[in-house]
Design a protein around this motif. Structure first.
Motif, short mmCIF file in Angstrom:
data_model
loop_
_atom_site.label_atom_id
_atom_site.label_comp_id
_atom_site.label_asym_id
_atom_site.label_seq_id
_atom_site.Cartn_x
_atom_site.Cartn_y
_atom_site.Cartn_z
N UNK A 291 -5.27 -99.46 -0.46
CA UNK A 291 -4.44 -100.59 -0.03
C UNK A 291 -5.12 -101.33 1.13
N UNK A 292 -4.88 -102.64 1.20
CA UNK A 292 -5.46 -103.43 2.29
C UNK A 292 -4.86 -102.95 3.61
N UNK A 293 -5.71 -102.36 4.45
CA UNK A 293 -5.22 -101.77 5.69
C UNK A 293 -6.42 -101.40 6.55
N UNK A 294 -6.16 -100.77 7.68
CA UNK A 294 -7.22 -100.27 8.55
C UNK A 294 -7.54 -98.84 8.18
N UNK A 295 -8.83 -98.50 8.20
CA UNK A 295 -9.28 -97.14 7.89
C UNK A 295 -10.38 -96.74 8.87
N UNK A 296 -10.45 -95.45 9.11
CA UNK A 296 -11.51 -94.90 9.95
C UNK A 296 -12.36 -93.97 9.13
N UNK A 297 -13.67 -94.23 9.13
CA UNK A 297 -14.61 -93.36 8.44
C UNK A 297 -15.14 -92.35 9.46
N UNK A 312 -6.46 -92.92 7.20
CA UNK A 312 -5.76 -94.21 7.19
C UNK A 312 -5.36 -94.63 8.59
N UNK A 313 -4.55 -95.69 8.69
CA UNK A 313 -4.17 -96.23 10.00
C UNK A 313 -3.32 -95.26 10.81
#
Length: 342
Positions: A291-297, A312-313
């Motif tokens: 989904x269009x959102x913020x993610x941290x790798x 995920x966020x």
């Protein structure tokens, strides 16, 4: 009239730091009082009548003439050292110049290629040149000493199983007077010319090593599996530093835009916008349900491998199916990038 090339210290040694301001004349001279030059000359010791003289040899000053500069003519700068940048090379110095003995003919070939490159780039002016020897034009070491100019002979030396580069000053001249070049300055200039070559040679070797490393790591194998605790994770079979540098370009076609990253913590904060269907078709993989959102790798250093996970966020790991679908997508992007660069 032949031109004079002016070489600054930055052309010789990137790590050189000039500790004091002012011109070359000020850097050479001491700034304190020179009153010691008016010291009364030593006189014979006068003894009393009938006194037996006794002198300790501990403090005896040799009676002879000493050659050297005094007062403002004393060069207070520390001597220049030939930089030890060529592995296995032996440095030999004498009144004529510097001889840089290397391990074998192959190593000498590379050093001589550096000389020829500096000549072709006009970093070193040329008066005459053969396959094994270069005589330079007039060079002024601009920030080192502006009073003299010099010419050098650079020689490729081979005798039996001995291979070396010779750097010898063959001529010098003063710009404003007839003052001869002192042996100390001659040695200093020979060292500067040698360092110009060794620094350039070292920089070329480092650049080639980086190029080969990037070439070897152009194809980063990607696999999906589990870590030591059994949690799902993507494994990139390449060192952490390589993956860290290449990751932004790899994830961009998948809709991830890097917003910030911290290499020491291994975190890459991104914003995801789903790519078009045409993009997925060009990659030849099924669309990923991010989904269009913020993610941290999250990247982990595993020595010669690197782990990759995604949260995920809310800071929670994405589900295993989504992470598993990301693995072939990363493979497809790497293959597409490599194909475009061929």
């Amino acid at each position: 009239m032949k031109p004079v090339f002016k070489l600054g210290l930055c052309a010789i040694m990137a790590t050189s730091v000039v500790a004091c301001s002012g011109g070359a004349e000020q850097r050479r001279q001491a700034k304190d009082d020179f009153g010691y030059l008016q010291t009364t000359p030593l006189s014979p010791w006068q003894t009393l009548p009938d006194q037996a003289p006794y002198f300790s040899t501990n403090y005896q000053i040799p009676s002879q003439e000493f050659e050297g500069e005094v007062g403002k003519d004393v060069d207070i700068r520390p001597p220049r050292q030939v930089l030890d940048l060529i592995p296995g090379a032996r440095i030999q110095r004498d009144s004529r110049g510097v001889t840089l003995a290397v391990a074998n003919e192959k190593q000498l070939d590379k050093v001589w290629q550096t000389v020829e490159r500096l000549v072709s780039e006009q970093t070193i002016p040329v008066s005459s040149q053969t396959a094994d020897q270069v005589e330079t034009g007039w060079i002024a070491w601009e920030k080192e000493d502006s009073a003299h100019q010099a010419r050098f002979r650079l020689s490729r030396l081979e005798q039996g199983r001995r291979f070396a580069l010779g750097v010898n000053m063959i001529d010098s001249r003063a710009k404003a007077s007839d003052d001869p070049l002192t042996p100390a300055l001659r040695e200093r200039y020979n060292t500067l010319m040698t360092n110009l070559i060794t620094v350039s040679h070292d920089a070329a070797l480092r650049a080639e090593a980086r190029r080969l490393a990037e070439q070897r790591q152009a194809d980063i194998p990607i696999s999906f599996g589990t870590d030591r605790s059994g949690l799902p994770v993507i494994i990139a079979r390449a060192p952490y530093d390589v993956v860290w540098e290449k990751l932004p370009a790899i994830i961009k076609p998948l809709g991830f835009t890097v917003e910030s990253r911290n290499q020491s913590q291994g975190t890459v904060k991104t914003r995801h916008v789903a790519p078009s269907d045409e993009r997925w078709q060009s990659l030849g993989v099924d669309p990923i349900t991010f989904p269009d959102n913020s993610y941290t790798l999250l990247l982990g250093d595993l020595g010669n491998r690197t782990s990759l996970n995604v949260t995920n966020s809310d800071g929670k790991p994405v589900d295993e199916a989504t992470l598993e679908a990301l693995s072939p997508a990363l493979k497809a992007v790497i293959a597409q990038v490599n194909q475009a660069s061929e």
